[in-house]
Motif scaffolding. Structure first.
Motif, PDB file in Angstrom:
ATOM      1  N   LEU A  39      26.717 111.072   7.987  1.00 59.43           N
ATOM      2  CA  LEU A  39      26.528 110.328   6.925  1.00 59.43           C
ATOM      3  C   LEU A  39      27.525 110.119   6.080  1.00 59.43           C
ATOM      4  N   SER A  40      27.859 109.123   5.595  1.00 65.69           N
ATOM      5  CA  SER A  40      29.313 108.882   4.420  1.00 65.69           C
ATOM      6  C   SER A  40      28.806 108.360   3.236  1.00 65.69           C
ATOM      7  N   VAL A  41      29.433 109.158   2.118  1.00 65.47           N
ATOM      8  CA  VAL A  41      29.018 108.382   0.922  1.00 65.47           C
ATOM      9  C   VAL A  41      29.558 106.985   0.696  1.00 65.47           C
ATOM     10  N   ASN A  42      30.366 106.632   1.453  1.00 63.96           N
ATOM     11  CA  ASN A  42      30.781 105.197   1.113  1.00 63.96           C
ATOM     12  C   ASN A  42      30.003 104.094   2.149  1.00 63.96           C
ATOM     13  N   ALA A  43      28.731 104.605   2.582  1.00 62.24           N
ATOM     14  CA  ALA A  43      27.942 103.751   3.438  1.00 62.24           C
ATOM     15  C   ALA A  43      27.345 102.671   2.458  1.00 62.24           C
ATOM     16  N   PRO A  44      26.964 101.635   2.824  1.00 64.78           N
ATOM     17  CA  PRO A  44      26.337 100.408   1.819  1.00 64.78           C
ATOM     18  C   PRO A  44      24.945 100.866   1.566  1.00 64.78           C
ATOM     19  N   GLU A  45      24.434 100.367   0.490  1.00 59.86           N
ATOM     20  CA  GLU A  45      23.221 100.823   0.197  1.00 59.86           C
ATOM     21  C   GLU A  45      22.206 100.053   1.130  1.00 59.86           C
ATOM     22  N   PHE A  46      21.238 100.991   1.602  1.00 58.81           N
ATOM     23  CA  PHE A  46      19.956 100.474   2.132  1.00 58.81           C
ATOM     24  C   PHE A  46      18.892  99.538   1.586  1.00 58.81           C
ATOM     25  N   TYR A  47      18.764  98.588   2.083  1.00 56.37           N
ATOM     26  CA  TYR A  47      17.487  97.539   1.419  1.00 56.37           C
ATOM     27  C   TYR A  47      16.573  97.187   2.410  1.00 56.37           C
ATOM     28  N   PRO A  48      15.046  97.648   2.261  1.00 55.33           N
ATOM     29  CA  PRO A  48      14.216  97.291   3.158  1.00 55.33           C
ATOM     30  C   PRO A  48      14.076  95.840   3.394  1.00 55.33           C
ATOM     31  N   SER A  49      13.354  95.516   4.661  1.00 54.78           N
ATOM     32  CA  SER A  49      13.078  94.052   4.802  1.00 54.78           C
ATOM     33  C   SER A  49      12.206  93.695   3.696  1.00 54.78           C
ATOM     34  N   GLY A  50      12.338  92.340   3.495  1.00 54.98           N
ATOM     35  CA  GLY A  50      11.696  91.778   2.472  1.00 54.98           C
ATOM     36  C   GLY A  50      11.972  92.186   0.999  1.00 54.98           C
ATOM     37  N   TYR A  51      13.190  92.777   0.881  1.00 50.69           N
ATOM     38  CA  TYR A  51      13.574  93.020  -0.507  1.00 50.69           C
ATOM     39  C   TYR A  51      13.499  91.928  -1.373  1.00 50.69           C
ATOM     40  N   SER A  52      13.151  92.068  -2.583  1.00 51.19           N
ATOM     41  CA  SER A  52      12.970  90.845  -3.533  1.00 51.19           C
ATOM     42  C   SER A  52      14.110  90.193  -4.115  1.00 51.19           C
ATOM     43  N   SER A  53      15.195  90.696  -4.355  1.00 49.44           N
ATOM     44  CA  SER A  53      16.287  90.275  -4.821  1.00 49.44           C
ATOM     45  C   SER A  53      17.519  89.864  -3.805  1.00 49.44           C
ATOM     46  N   TYR A  54      17.561  88.803  -3.307  1.00 50.12           N
ATOM     47  CA  TYR A  54      18.655  88.522  -2.193  1.00 50.12           C
ATOM     48  C   TYR A  54      19.972  88.774  -2.906  1.00 50.12           C
ATOM     49  N   ALA A  55      20.183  88.430  -4.062  1.00 51.39           N
ATOM     50  CA  ALA A  55      21.443  88.397  -4.775  1.00 51.39           C
ATOM     51  C   ALA A  55      22.360  89.769  -4.647  1.00 51.39           C
ATOM     52  N   GLU A  56      21.053  90.795  -5.088  1.00 52.97           N
ATOM     53  CA  GLU A  56      21.704  92.221  -5.217  1.00 52.97           C
ATOM     54  C   GLU A  56      21.798  92.626  -3.908  1.00 52.97           C
ATOM     55  N   ALA A  57      21.196  92.173  -2.774  1.00 52.64           N
ATOM     56  CA  ALA A  57      21.665  92.613  -1.428  1.00 52.64           C
ATOM     57  C   ALA A  57      23.032  92.465  -1.087  1.00 52.64           C
ATOM     58  N   TYR A  58      23.636  91.293  -1.602  1.00 53.51           N
ATOM     59  CA  TYR A  58      24.964  90.927  -1.432  1.00 53.51           C
ATOM     60  C   TYR A  58      26.015  91.249  -2.571  1.00 53.51           C
ATOM     61  N   GLU A  59      25.971  92.536  -2.824  1.00 56.99           N
ATOM     62  CA  GLU A  59      27.095  92.983  -4.073  1.00 56.99           C
ATOM     63  C   GLU A  59      28.401  92.841  -3.588  1.00 56.99           C
ATOM     64  N   ASP A  60      29.266  92.723  -4.640  1.00 61.36           N
ATOM     65  CA  ASP A  60      30.673  92.652  -4.370  1.00 61.36           C
ATOM     66  C   ASP A  60      31.237  94.213  -3.667  1.00 61.36           C
ATOM     67  N   GLY A  61      32.024  93.992  -2.593  1.00 59.08           N
ATOM     68  CA  GLY A  61      32.469  95.168  -1.841  1.00 59.08           C
ATOM     69  C   GLY A  61      31.985  95.283  -0.667  1.00 59.08           C
ATOM     70  N   CYS A  62      30.818  94.846  -0.185  1.00 54.85           N
ATOM     71  CA  CYS A  62      30.245  94.826   1.141  1.00 54.85           C
ATOM     72  C   CYS A  62      31.123  94.002   1.920  1.00 54.85           C
ATOM     73  N   GLU A  63      31.324  94.756   3.054  1.00 52.73           N
ATOM     74  CA  GLU A  63      32.337  94.154   4.052  1.00 52.73           C
ATOM     75  C   GLU A  63      31.533  92.948   4.635  1.00 52.73           C
ATOM     76  N   ASP A  64      30.403  92.836   5.009  1.00 53.37           N
ATOM     77  CA  ASP A  64      29.727  91.678   5.424  1.00 53.37           C
ATOM     78  C   ASP A  64      29.280  90.615   4.334  1.00 53.37           C
ATOM     79  N   TYR A  65      29.941  90.348   3.391  1.00 54.37           N
ATOM     80  CA  TYR A  65      29.611  89.364   2.481  1.00 54.37           C
ATOM     81  C   TYR A  65      29.269  88.200   3.209  1.00 54.37           C
ATOM     82  N   PRO A  66      28.154  87.481   3.003  1.00 58.38           N
ATOM     83  CA  PRO A  66      27.540  86.211   3.759  1.00 58.38           C
ATOM     84  C   PRO A  66      28.460  84.939   3.214  1.00 58.38           C
TER      85      PRO A  66
END
Length: 340
Positions: A39-66
Motif C-alpha cells: 500500500l502507498s500513502v500516495n494512492a488515490p482515495e477509494f470511493y465506493p460505487s454509487g458515491y453521491s458526489s461525482y465532483a469530489e471523486a475527480y479532485e485535482d491531482g488525480c492522474e486519471d482526471y476525466p
C-alpha cells in the motif's frame, strides 16, 4: 508401479524419553515472517460505487482526471440506474458544469450527450427532460450560438425536419424516430420557460411540433408508428387538448377523426386497432381525469372512465398478446378453462 509414500522418520525417534518430555513441557514460540505492505500513502482515495458526489471523486491531482464527455456520461449512467438520486445530486452536477462548460463546443457536446442518452435508452426520456429543464435554468454560459435550451431545441429540430422520411423508413430508422418523438413529448411536459413577469409556460414550438409528428405517424399507419402515436397521446393528450382549447383550436378533434379513419381503413393489426379504440374511449372520458372511480368489480364502461385502460393483457403459449378483439383466441381459451 508407483510405490506408496512413507513419512520420513521423525527426529523424535532418536531423542531419549526424558528429553522428549522436557521439550514437550516448554511452549514453542514461532516467529512469523514480516510481510512488506504494497500500500502507498500516495494512492488515490477509494470511493465506493454509487458515491453521491461525482465532483469530489475527480479532485485535482488525480492522474486519471476525466474529460467532460466521461464525466457527463458517468453521471447520466448513474441517473439511469438510480433515478431517485436526481434531487440530491443535480445541484452539484450543475455547479461542476458551470466551472467546466465555458466554450461553445463544450456546450454543444453537453447537449449532444444528453440528447443521445434520452433517445437511446427508453426509460431515460423522462429523466432526460427533467435534466434539460434544470440545466436550462442553472447553466450560466450563454454564448453567441445560443444558450442550453436554444441549442437543445436546435438539436431536436434536426430530427424533426426528417420526420416524414423517418416514419417511412426501415424498422431501425422508425425505432430511432419513435424514441425522439417520445422524448419531445417529455420535453413538452417538463421544459419550463419563465417569462419576464415570472410566469412559467410551456414551449409553444414543441406543441406545434408534436402535432406535426402525429400527422407523420398517422400518414404512415404501420403498427409501430401507430403504437408510438398512442403512447404519445397517452402521455401528452390531456395537456395538448387543454392548450388547444384555450386558443380555440380543434386540433384534437382532427386527430381523433384520423384515428377513427385508421381503424376503419388502415391495414394495421387487430390488436393495434383495439389500442386505438381504447385511446378514443380514454379521450371521451376527459383523459381519465376523475376524482374517484368505482371498485374493480363494479366498474363498467359506463361508470368508470378508466375501464378500458384497466383491462388485463393476455398472452398465448407463444408469448403473443391478444385481446377481446380476437374471438378465435378467446374461444380456445374458454375451452381450455372448461376442460380443467
Amino acid at each position: 508401479q508407483t510405490r506408496p509414500l512413507r513419512a520420513p522418520p521423525s527426529s523424535q525417534d532418536n531423542i531419549p524419553q526424558q528429553n522428549l518430555e522436557s521439550a514437550m513441557a516448554k511452549p514453542q514460540v514461532v516467529v512469523a515472517p514480516v510481510l512488506m505492505s504494497k500500500l502507498s500513502v500516495n494512492a488515490p482515495e477509494f470511493y465506493p460505487s454509487g458515491y453521491s458526489s461525482y465532483a469530489e471523486a475527480y479532485e485535482d491531482g488525480c492522474e486519471d482526471y476525466p474529460t467532460l464527455s466521461e464525466y457527463v456520461q458517468d453521471f447520466l449512467n448513474h441517473l439511469t440506474e438510480q433515478p431517485g438520486s436526481f434531487e440530491t445530486e443535480i445541484e452539484q452536477f450543475a455547479e461542476t458544469l458551470n466551472g467546466w462548460v465555458t466554450t461553445d463546443d463544450a456546450l454543444q457536446e453537453l447537449v449532444e450527450l444528453i440528447y443521445q442518452q434520452a433517445t437511446s435508452i427508453p426509460n431515460f426520456s423522462y429523466m432526460g427532460a427533467r435534466l434539460c429543464n434544470y440545466l436550462s435554468h442553472h447553466l450560466t454560459i450563454s454564448p453567441q450560438s445560443g444558450n442550453f435550451r436554444q441549442l437543445l431545441l436546435q438539436r431536436c429540430r434536426t430530427e424533426y425536419e426528417v420526420k416524414d422520411q423517418a416514419a417511412k423508413g426501415d424498422e431501425v430508422t422508425r425505432k430511432r424516430f419513435h424514441a425522439f418523438v417520445l422524448f419531445l413529448g417529455e420535453l413538452y411536459l417538463n421544459l419550463e420557460i419563465k417569462g419576464t413577469n415570472g410566469q412559467v409556460t410551456r414551449a409553444d414550438i414543441l406543441q406545434v411540433g408534436l402535432r406535426e409528428l402525429l400527422n407523420a405517424l398517422f400518414s404512415n399507419p404501420v403498427d409501430d408508428n401507430l403504437i408510438c402515436a398512442v403512447k404519445l397521446l397517452k402521455l401528452t393528450g390531456s395537456v395538448l387538448e387543454d392548450a388547444w382549447k384555450e386558443k380555440g383550436m380543434t386540433h384534437m378533434e382532427e386527430i381523433i377523426q384520423r384515428i377513427e379513419n385508421v381503424v376503419l381503413d388502415a391495414n394495421c393489426s387487430r390488436d393495434v386497432k383495439q389500442m386505438l379504440l381504447k385511446l378514443v374511449e380514454l379521450r371521451s372520458s376527459n383523459w381519465g381525469r376523475v376524482h374517484a372511480t368505482s371498485t374493480y368489480r363494479e366498474a363498467t364502461p359506463e361508470n368508470d372512465p378508466n375501464y378500458f385502460m384497466n383491462e388485463p393483457t393476455f398472452y398465448t403459449s407463444d408469448g403473443v398478446p391478444f385481446t377481446a378483439a380476437d374471438p378465435d383466441t378467446w374461444t380456445i381459451l374458454m375451452m381450455r378453462w372448461t376442460q380443467r
